[in-house]
Each structure stands twice: as structure tokens, then as C-alpha cells.
Design an enzyme around this catalytic site. Structure first.
Site, PDB file in Angstrom:
ATOM      1  N   ASP A   1       0.821  -1.216   0.000  1.00  0.00           N
ATOM      2  CA  ASP A   1       0.000   0.000   0.000  1.00  0.00           C
ATOM      3  C   ASP A   1       0.848   1.257   0.000  1.00  0.00           C
ATOM      4  O   ASP A   1       2.019   1.248   0.395  1.00  0.00           O
ATOM      5  CB  ASP A   1      -0.953   0.009   1.197  1.00  0.00           C
ATOM      6  CG  ASP A   1      -0.236   0.106   2.539  1.00  0.00           C
ATOM      7  OD1 ASP A   1       0.759  -0.626   2.744  1.00  0.00           O
ATOM      8  OD2 ASP A   1      -0.662   0.910   3.393  1.00  0.00           O
TER       9      ASP A   1
ATOM     10  N   GLU B   1       0.057  -1.193   5.736  1.00  0.00           N
ATOM     11  CA  GLU B   1       1.126  -0.766   6.630  1.00  0.00           C
ATOM     12  C   GLU B   1       1.027   0.725   6.924  1.00  0.00           C
ATOM     13  O   GLU B   1       1.275   1.170   8.051  1.00  0.00           O
ATOM     14  CB  GLU B   1       2.489  -1.104   6.015  1.00  0.00           C
ATOM     15  CG  GLU B   1       3.669  -0.921   6.959  1.00  0.00           C
ATOM     16  CD  GLU B   1       4.313   0.469   6.909  1.00  0.00           C
ATOM     17  OE1 GLU B   1       5.250   0.726   7.682  1.00  0.00           O
ATOM     18  OE2 GLU B   1       3.867   1.305   6.087  1.00  0.00           O
TER      19      GLU B   1
END
Length: 421
Positions: free
Chosen positions: A85, A180
Site C-alpha cells: 500500500d 502498513e
């Protein structure tokens, strides 16, 4: 050094960053955005095409894969981990990467927004990268080197090991995580399924950095309660919770105690979100320090400001809630010095100057370390992350691949010969 190898890390990276994988801190599902899986599916397909047969994507968005060992020694199972991400701080939609070959040190003007200028004056690390090929975005989005540089590095490592069976290594595990950037990256990870003894995240910056220390982190929610009344008849009755919250924020020191006024090993308290009405106003904070014991002291000081604020408004009250986010990985890694020693040897073989570093933030490795998988961080070259001026050096990424190739060999060399049956 790796010789006669056509690195694939740059071409992989240029492909990966065009896939929008931005996570969402306000989502109540996991992963927070389904589009993160778009890249994860690509990675699984590429791994399988390499011959990594067990590569798979689970329902939570994790990619698990194994490169089987090829040694007669008993070697710990090593995991390499990166997150797919990108940060919600800056748009990750429609990323258009640009390669600036043989960087000459002059200002890089990003074409889609000429006000975005990447200069050596503001980005001093670029001085060391003159002559490198620098990849940037076009000016309207972040680049996504955080952490698609790490993803591409691990993928190129896998490609190298599969195509160079003469390189001896134990079992290598690959883990790609979602979310994350919103602090939930390993929330649903299955460590038993992963089956690793030690890990390394690939999520660091400057060439040669090895990060085995992070902040310890708490989140705090301060809620202020007021008293609602019709504004036309409110004298002596109405207490505006938003004004109480504003007073509270104004009490925070202007020259300390905050990220904009701290550096190196100084901790901070940082308001990150606020919402409210007359009756109720909520302020969200992140609390950070390398010394875990300092978190409670920071919170105590913060709560004193809340008391002062409500004390100025008769009838107002507050609540103060704290929750643990992650802890300094150093508290775990200090018991496993070989993890860093082997990285240092791998960097020496790769002709990279080793630099032990502390991160003013956290990584997936922070939580993984406390979940039972000691997991420091290794450089990728990603710089100026979470911004439109994000950049990465192709040569830094290639050097990181080389370090990992040497690292798996160091772990193998330190292993014990298995008994002959």
C-alpha cells in the site's frame, strides 16, 4: 558483487507504481481498500511464473511464498517483507513514473506541476546520487517507492535465486502486506503459516542503512463534552465543546513537544485529527518516543493540558483514552545480535558502507518483532516518501538486491551441517 546479471528491479518498480494501492485510515474493513489486492495478484502471478509454486494471496490481502533451500546445512528460515500500500497523505492515483537518467545534480522540475521541484538544496542525499538514474513521479501524485521499491527488490531477489541455483541458501519466505501505512499491516498475518525464524523488512531509505530501532507508539483520544443550548437563549447555559478543544490545543507548547520541533531521539505528541459539535469534540493524537517508559509521561503532560482547558469552561468535562500501537523493535532485536552482524557482512561483500540507524516512525517489523518474528529493516533507496517529491535511485535498488543475495549466503554459511543419514 553480482556480475553479469540483468537486474529486473527497475522495470518491476516502474510497473508496480502505476497500480493504485492507496490504503484508507478511515475504513472499517481489512484490507482497508480492495485495490491493494490488484498489485498483490500481479505479484503472485509473477512469482508463480518464476517457478515459486506455493505463491498465494489470502483473503486478507497477504502474499505468502517460499523459495525452497538448496543447502545441506541447518539454516534458520528467513523472511523478506514489504508492504504494497501507499500512504493516504498524497494521491496515488494515476502515477506516471519518470526516469531521469544519469542525474547531473540540477533541479528536477516535475512536468505535470512545475511548482514541484526536487533540488539538492532541499534533498541533500541527492548529492550522493549524482550519476545515478533517478525515478520520480510527474508532480501530481506520490511515486510509491514507499514501499514498492521494497516490493521490487524482493521480487528481483526471488528472480535471482531461482535463476542462480548455485547460490546456496536456506528456505526463504516472502511476505507482502497491505495497510502498513495506516498502522494495520500485520493485523491478520498468520505467522505459523509463514513459518519463518527471522525477518527483514525492505522499507528503509539511504543506501547502507540498517534500522534496528523504531519509536514506541501509542494512540490517544481526548474527548471534550460541552452543554448544548439554543444560541438565542444560551447565556449562562451553553458550553461549546469545540472551544474547549481549541483551548486545549492552544495550550500545547509552540517550540517543543511536537514533530515540527523535535529531531533525532526526541519524542513528541502530535494531534492528527479533530472533529466536533457543540456538545462533543474529539481530538486524536499519536504519541512517540524511543524510550517506551516516556510514553506515559508524555500522556500525563497531555492530560494536564486537558484538565487546564476544561477548568476554564464551567460545566465542561473530558475523557482520556490511550491504546498501544507498536513498540521499539530494539527491545527484541538486542537479544539477536547476529541479525545485524550478518547484514553488516553482506553489505561489506556488496561494497556498501554499513550504517546502523534509528527510525523516527515504525515499520511492519516493529509489530512482527513483538509477535515472535525478530524483524529489522534494510535500505531500499526510497526518499521523500509520502510526498509529490518522492524519488528513488535505480542503483540504490540494485545494490539492495545485491545485499540480499549476499545476506542469504551469509546465513547459509553460518548454518550447521546436517548429519549424514
Amino acid at each position: 558483487m553480482i556480475s553479469d546479471y540483468d537486474f529486473s528491479v527497475a522495470s518491476r518498480f516502474l510497473k508496480y507504481v502505476t497500480v493504485d494501492t492507496q490504503s484508507d485510515p478511515n475504513a472499517d474493513r481489512f484490507p482497508s481498500t480492495e485495490k491493494q489486492k490488484d498489485l498483490s495478484r500481479i505479484l503472485v502471478n509473477e512469482l508463480q511464473q518464476m517457478g515459486v509454486a506455493d505463491a498465494q494471496l489470502d483473503e486478507h490481502g497477504y502474499v505468502y511464498a517460499t523459495i525452497p533451500g538448496n543447502t545441506d546445512k541447518k539454516v534458520p528460515v528467513i523472511c523478506f517483507c514489504s508492504h504494497v500500500d501507499t500512504a493516504p497523505d498524497c494521491s496515488g492515483t494515476g502515477v506516471k513514473p519518470i526516469v531521469h537518467k544519469n542525474f547531473d545534480g540540477k533541479d528536477i522540475v516535475l512536468p505535470d506541476d512545475p511548482s514541484q521541484v526536487i533540488s539538492i538544496r532541499q534533498h541533500s542525499y541527492l548529492k550522493k546520487r549524482i550519476g545515478d538514474d533517478i525515478i520520480t513521479a510527474s508532480g501530481t501524485t506520490l511515486l510509491g517507492a514507499d514501499d514498492k521499491a521494497g516490493v521490487a527488490i524482493i521480487m528481483d531477489l526471488a528472480n535471482y535465486l531461482v535463476t542462480h541455483p548455485e547460490v546456496k541458501h536456506g528456505d526463504i519466505k516472502i511476505l507482502f502486506t497491505p495497510d502498513e501505512e495506516v498502522g494495520r499491516g500485520v493485523e491478520e498475518v498468520d505467522l505459523k503459516k509463514l513459518g519463518a525464524d527471522f525477518g527483514y523488512t525492505l522499507d528503509g531509505g539511504k543506501r547502507g542503512t540498517y534500522t534496528d530501532e523504531t519509536f514506541s507508539a501509542n494512540g490517544v483520544t481526548v474527548t471534550f463534552f460541552g452543554i448544548s443550548a439554543h444560541p438565542g437563549y444560551a447565556k449562562g447555559k451553553l458550553v461549546n465543546a469545540m472551544k474547549v478543544a481549541g483551548t486545549f490545543l492552544d495550550l500545547l507548547p509552540k517550540d517543543s513537544f511536537s514533530p515540527e520541533n523535535t529531531e533525532e531521539r526526541e519524542g513528541f505528541v502530535h494531534p492528527v485529527q479533530m472533529e466536533g459539535t457543540v456538545e462533543k469534540a474529539v481530538v486524536q493524537f499519536i504519541i512517540r518516543d524511543f524510550d517506551t517508559s516516556m510514553l506515559k509521561l508524555h500522556e500525563k503532560r497531555l492530560e494536564q493540558f486537558a484538565k487546564q482547558a476544561t477548568g476554564r469552561y464551567d460545566g465542561s468535562t473530558y475523557t482520556f483514552e490511550s491504546r498501544e500501537q507498536y513498540r521499539n523493535m530494539k527491545d527484541v532485536l538486542k537479544d539477536y545480535p547476529q541479525i545485524g552482524e550478518y547484514v553488516k557482512e553482506a553489505m561489506k561483500r556488496s561494497e556498501v558502507d554499513f550504517r546502523q540507524d534509528s527510525a523516527r516512525g515504525g515499520t511492519d517489523g516493529s509489530r512482527l518483532s513483538f509477535m515472535g518474528l525478530p524483524c529489522p529493516d534494510i535500505f531500499t533507496g526510497e526518499m521523500a516518501f509520502h510526498s509529490k517529491q518522492e524519488y528513488v535511485s535505480v542503483q540504490d535498488m540494485q545494490k539492495s538486491v545485491e545485499v540480499l543475495v549476499n545476506l542469504v549466503q551469509v546465513w547459509e554459511e553460518k548454518g550447521e551441517l546436517l548429519p549424514v543419514v
